[in-house]
Design a protein around this motif. Structure first.
Motif, PDB file in Angstrom:
ATOM      1  N   VAL A  35      -6.022  -4.931 -11.340  1.00 55.15           N
ATOM      2  CA  VAL A  35      -5.543  -3.341 -11.053  1.00 55.15           C
ATOM      3  C   VAL A  35      -6.237  -2.772 -10.891  1.00 55.15           C
ATOM      4  O   VAL A  35      -6.975  -1.506 -10.342  1.00 55.15           O
ATOM      5  N   ILE A  94      -2.796  -7.183  -9.484  1.00 57.24           N
ATOM      6  CA  ILE A  94      -1.701  -7.700  -8.986  1.00 57.24           C
ATOM      7  C   ILE A  94      -2.249  -8.359  -7.460  1.00 57.24           C
ATOM      8  O   ILE A  94      -3.595  -8.537  -7.141  1.00 57.24           O
ATOM      9  N   ARG A  95      -1.494  -9.408  -7.264  1.00 50.86           N
ATOM     10  CA  ARG A  95      -1.109 -10.576  -5.713  1.00 50.86           C
ATOM     11  C   ARG A  95      -1.252  -9.007  -4.924  1.00 50.86           C
ATOM     12  O   ARG A  95      -1.524  -8.345  -4.306  1.00 50.86           O
ATOM     13  N   LYS A 146       0.803  -2.793   0.007  1.00 48.49           N
ATOM     14  CA  LYS A 146       2.186  -1.335  -0.254  1.00 48.49           C
ATOM     15  C   LYS A 146       1.035  -0.013  -1.189  1.00 48.49           C
ATOM     16  O   LYS A 146       1.530   0.380  -0.727  1.00 48.49           O
ATOM     17  N   ARG A 147      -0.313  -0.435  -1.784  1.00 49.80           N
ATOM     18  CA  ARG A 147      -0.790   0.130  -1.901  1.00 49.80           C
ATOM     19  C   ARG A 147      -1.811   0.985  -0.544  1.00 49.80           C
ATOM     20  O   ARG A 147      -2.096   1.998  -0.829  1.00 49.80           O
ATOM     21  N   SER A 167       4.532   1.961  -6.806  1.00 48.94           N
ATOM     22  CA  SER A 167       4.567   0.790  -6.559  1.00 48.94           C
ATOM     23  C   SER A 167       4.821   0.674  -8.033  1.00 48.94           C
ATOM     24  O   SER A 167       5.230   1.329  -9.095  1.00 48.94           O
ATOM     25  N   ASN A 168       5.315  -0.721  -8.588  1.00 49.46           N
ATOM     26  CA  ASN A 168       6.034  -1.390  -9.410  1.00 49.46           C
ATOM     27  C   ASN A 168       4.554  -2.281 -10.130  1.00 49.46           C
ATOM     28  O   ASN A 168       4.757  -3.072 -11.087  1.00 49.46           O
ATOM     29  N   ALA A 169       3.531  -1.544  -9.654  1.00 47.21           N
ATOM     30  CA  ALA A 169       2.145  -2.511 -10.445  1.00 47.21           C
ATOM     31  C   ALA A 169       1.911  -1.863 -11.382  1.00 47.21           C
ATOM     32  O   ALA A 169       2.556  -0.765 -11.848  1.00 47.21           O
ATOM     33  N   GLN A 208       0.655  -8.914  -1.839  1.00 47.65           N
ATOM     34  CA  GLN A 208       1.345  -7.781  -1.156  1.00 47.65           C
ATOM     35  C   GLN A 208       1.738  -6.842  -1.919  1.00 47.65           C
ATOM     36  O   GLN A 208       2.321  -5.627  -1.474  1.00 47.65           O
ATOM     37  N   GLU A 209       0.877  -6.991  -3.021  1.00 45.27           N
ATOM     38  CA  GLU A 209       1.379  -5.242  -4.284  1.00 45.27           C
ATOM     39  C   GLU A 209      -0.055  -4.577  -3.525  1.00 45.27           C
ATOM     40  O   GLU A 209       0.084  -3.057  -3.387  1.00 45.27           O
ATOM     41  N   ASN A 265      -0.239   5.093  -7.865  1.00 45.98           N
ATOM     42  CA  ASN A 265       0.992   5.595  -7.191  1.00 45.98           C
ATOM     43  C   ASN A 265       2.241   5.134  -8.020  1.00 45.98           C
ATOM     44  O   ASN A 265       2.576   3.837  -7.769  1.00 45.98           O
TER      45      ASN A 265
END
Length: 71
Positions: free
Chosen positions: A54, A14-15, A21-22, A6-8, A17-18, A3
């Motif tokens: 991830v 990833i937590r 976002k996805r 995303s800054n993943a 909140q992330e 994605n």
């Protein structure tokens, strides 16, 4: 599946909140899906930290995309 918005990290964890976002659903929906076995279960990293691998999220996204394309 990556994605771009995303800054993943490419791998690791990833937590929530992330994840949100996805996957554009509410946090309660994510937890319901986890309980129902429809979404990857998180990993408890410490007493107060829960995160998702991830790779598990990317696999889930790929499966959903494949299922949508097969229709």
């Amino acid at each position: 599946m990556s994605n771009a918005s995303s800054n993943a990290p490419a791998k690791g964890f990833i937590r929530l909140q992330e994840v949100l976002k996805r996957i554009p659903v509410g946090r309660s929906t994510i937890w319901l899906w986890v309980q129902q076995g429809k979404f990857p279960a998180p990993v408890k990293l410490s007493d107060r930290v829960t995160a998702w691998p991830v790779a598990a999220i990317e696999q889930w996204e790929a499966e959903k995309l494949t299922a949508a394309n097969d229709k």
